[in-house]
Design an enzyme around this catalytic site. Structure first.
Site, PDB file in Angstrom:
ATOM      1  N   ASN A 152       0.813  -1.216   0.000  1.00  0.00           N
ATOM      2  CA  ASN A 152       0.000   0.000   0.000  1.00  0.00           C
ATOM      3  C   ASN A 152       0.848   1.268   0.000  1.00  0.00           C
ATOM      4  O   ASN A 152       0.352   2.326  -0.353  1.00  0.00           O
ATOM      5  CB  ASN A 152      -0.941   0.002   1.208  1.00  0.00           C
ATOM      6  N   HIS A 203     -13.859   0.973   0.952  1.00  0.00           N
ATOM      7  CA  HIS A 203     -13.575   2.413   0.755  1.00  0.00           C
ATOM      8  C   HIS A 203     -12.372   2.678  -0.136  1.00  0.00           C
ATOM      9  O   HIS A 203     -12.164   3.811  -0.554  1.00  0.00           O
ATOM     10  CB  HIS A 203     -13.437   3.138   2.102  1.00  0.00           C
ATOM     11  N   THR A 238     -25.540  -8.187  13.474  1.00  0.00           N
ATOM     12  CA  THR A 238     -26.512  -7.812  12.445  1.00  0.00           C
ATOM     13  C   THR A 238     -25.777  -7.291  11.226  1.00  0.00           C
ATOM     14  O   THR A 238     -24.856  -6.488  11.343  1.00  0.00           O
ATOM     15  CB  THR A 238     -27.457  -6.728  12.997  1.00  0.00           C
ATOM     16  N   CYS A 328       0.843   7.116  11.023  1.00  0.00           N
ATOM     17  CA  CYS A 328       1.032   8.130  12.054  1.00  0.00           C
ATOM     18  C   CYS A 328       0.773   7.487  13.410  1.00  0.00           C
ATOM     19  O   CYS A 328      -0.205   6.784  13.576  1.00  0.00           O
ATOM     20  CB  CYS A 328      -0.002   9.237  11.896  1.00  0.00           C
TER      21      CYS A 328
HETATM   22  C1  LIG Z   1      -3.115  -2.966   2.430  1.00  0.00           C
HETATM   23  C2  LIG Z   1      -4.089  -2.532   3.477  1.00  0.00           C
HETATM   24  N1  LIG Z   1      -4.498  -3.405   4.406  1.00  0.00           N
HETATM   25  C3  LIG Z   1      -5.388  -3.073   5.357  1.00  0.00           C
HETATM   26  C4  LIG Z   1      -5.931  -1.806   5.411  1.00  0.00           C
HETATM   27  C5  LIG Z   1      -6.949  -1.474   6.472  1.00  0.00           C
HETATM   28  O1  LIG Z   1      -8.222  -1.338   5.908  1.00  0.00           O
HETATM   29  P1  LIG Z   1      -9.371  -0.449   6.616  1.00  0.00           P
HETATM   30  O2  LIG Z   1      -8.902   0.976   6.564  1.00  0.00           O
HETATM   31  O3  LIG Z   1     -10.595  -0.655   5.788  1.00  0.00           O
HETATM   32  O4  LIG Z   1      -9.547  -0.935   8.001  1.00  0.00           O
HETATM   33  C6  LIG Z   1      -5.531  -0.851   4.463  1.00  0.00           C
HETATM   34  C7  LIG Z   1      -6.040   0.544   4.522  1.00  0.00           C
HETATM   35  O5  LIG Z   1      -5.254   1.473   4.670  1.00  0.00           O
HETATM   36  C8  LIG Z   1      -4.583  -1.224   3.463  1.00  0.00           C
HETATM   37  O6  LIG Z   1      -4.150  -0.357   2.541  1.00  0.00           O
END
Ligand SMILES: Cc1ncc(COP(=O)(O)O)c(C=O)c1O
Length: 394
Positions: A152, A203, A238, A328
């Protein structure tokens, strides 16, 4: 002008998703209720689940809807760890997302898990040879292998087919965190025979935050984290029909025309990379420089002599939303553990900035950013690395 270049943090909801979400929120009914209102909510829920399943080539019965990506990752890792007891080992690469890092470290400190770390190379790519060595030595005691599909921060796409083949050869369950890759790389769970679990978050593809999914094979030995009404296999509570409905619309959009979208966004990303290299010649592109080796939406640089937070704040003032990429802690950016795992020295890592593009990104956005970056870098350099506080307005 406001330019949003932080789609990896969260991506704006397209009107079609927002409309579906709002319409679904008006529907009253618990999907588990048997009256008509409940069944209307159930219909929304299952239509959403079907679309999410279809987007990754899964069967709807294999999709557990969760309250976001972090929950999906935790359910996969902790659930498989407990479900595979008494096996103690978790094989985990360096440079994973904090949802994974913190989950496995919690299991190590509270549950006696043993972590077998797999290094990444200087491009952030998982060292498959090292993974093979670990599995060769300890497979019998490995509860699971977990890995990112794509990183990411630096956007490096992992060799998931090789990782899955190794896990399958050793009979060890594999979880892939596909949250950063979803909507950008084609995902077909059936093409990865060793795959047991795969995490998604709505999201990141224009769906609502707090809505996620875990693909789980029918035979996955997973211990639930939440106990209660057993509404889903491996998850009680739920179900969020509106969230599922919106997720489903976003999922269908994400896979529809994915190849064309990747080409368009990749071309913009290349324009950004070329522009920054020309404008700031000592900026260093991190991650895989080859188009196929990184997410089309990702450009990640380190700017020598700069503090990433200062760059971020100055760019924000200039109208650009970007990210340092690193997490952060209590409002203070830590140097990225991903860059550290790739061998980037701490000083260089402090000057990191991640730009992530999306459907709404235009040539004009990129050109405006490229025009703004040299001045911002000069200001950040003048502020120096000595202070970690941004020195705005001086
Ligand atoms: C690779 C990766 N894993 C896990 C997450 C966590 O997902 P969420 O923000 O929906 O909890 C993210 C979000 O930043 C991500 O980019």
């Amino acid at each position: 002008m406001r330019v949003y270049l932080d789609h990896a943090a969260t991506s704006p909801m397209p009107p079609a998703v927002l409309d579906a979400y709002v319409d679904a929120l008006r529907v009253v009914g618990n999907p588990s209720s048997i009256h008509g209102a409940g069944q209307a909510a159930r219909e929304l829920l299952e239509t959403g689940r079907d679309a999410v399943a279809a987007s990754i080539g899964a069967d709807p019965a294999e999709v557990v809807l969760t309250g976001g990506g972090t929950e999906a990752v935790n359910l996969a890792i902790k659930g498989l760890y407990w479900g595979r007891a008494p096996r103690r080992r978790i094989v985990v690469p360096d440079g994973e997302h904090h949802a994974t890092v913190d989950a496995v470290e919690w299991l190590a400190s509270h549950e006696g898990a043993l972590l077998d770390r797999v290094p990444v190379d200087e491009l952030g790519r998982i060292r498959v040879d090292a993974l093979a060595d670990v599995l060769g030595a300890h497979a019998d005691d490995v509860a699971l292998v977990t890995a990112l599909w794509a990183n990411n921060e630096v956007g490096t796409v992992q060799p998931v087919a090789e990782i899955a083949a190794l896990a399958a050869a050793h009979g060890v369950p594999l979880h892939l965190d596909a949250i950063a890759a979803y909507g950008q790389e084609p995902i077909d769970v059936r093409a990865l025979p060793g795959l047991t679990a795969l995490s998604l978050a709505a999201h990141k593809i224009g769906g609502p935050a707090g809505v996620g999914a875990l693909f789980l094979t029918r035979t996955a030995p997973v211990e639930p984290l939440l106990h209660g009404g057993a509404q889903q296999r491996a998850r009680s509570g739920t179900q969020d029909a509106a969230g599922a409905a919106a997720f489903g619309v976003a999922a269908a959009r994400a896979v529809d025309g994915l190849a064309e979208r990747s080409v368009r966004i990749g071309r913009l990303r290349d324009r950004l990379v070329d522009g920054i290299r020309a404008a700031v010649p000592d900026a260093v592109l991190c991650g895989d420089p080859e188009p196929g080796g990184r997410l089309a939406s990702n450009a990640h640089f380190t700017f020598p002599g700069c503090d990433g937070d200062a760059l971020l704040f100055l760019l924000d003032l200039a109208g650009f939303a970007v990210s340092t990429g690193a997490a952060c802690a209590a409002g203070v950016s830590e140097p990225s553990h991903v860059l550290a795992a790739m061998g980037v020295p701490e000083d260089a890592a402090r000057g990191a900035l991640r730009f992530t593009l999306g459907d709404d990104t235009t040539d004009d956005d990129i050109d405006a950013l490229v025009a703004a970056v040299p001045g911002v870098v000069a200001q950040a350099r003048a502020a120096g690395l000595s202070s970690r506080e941004p020195t705005l307005g001086r």
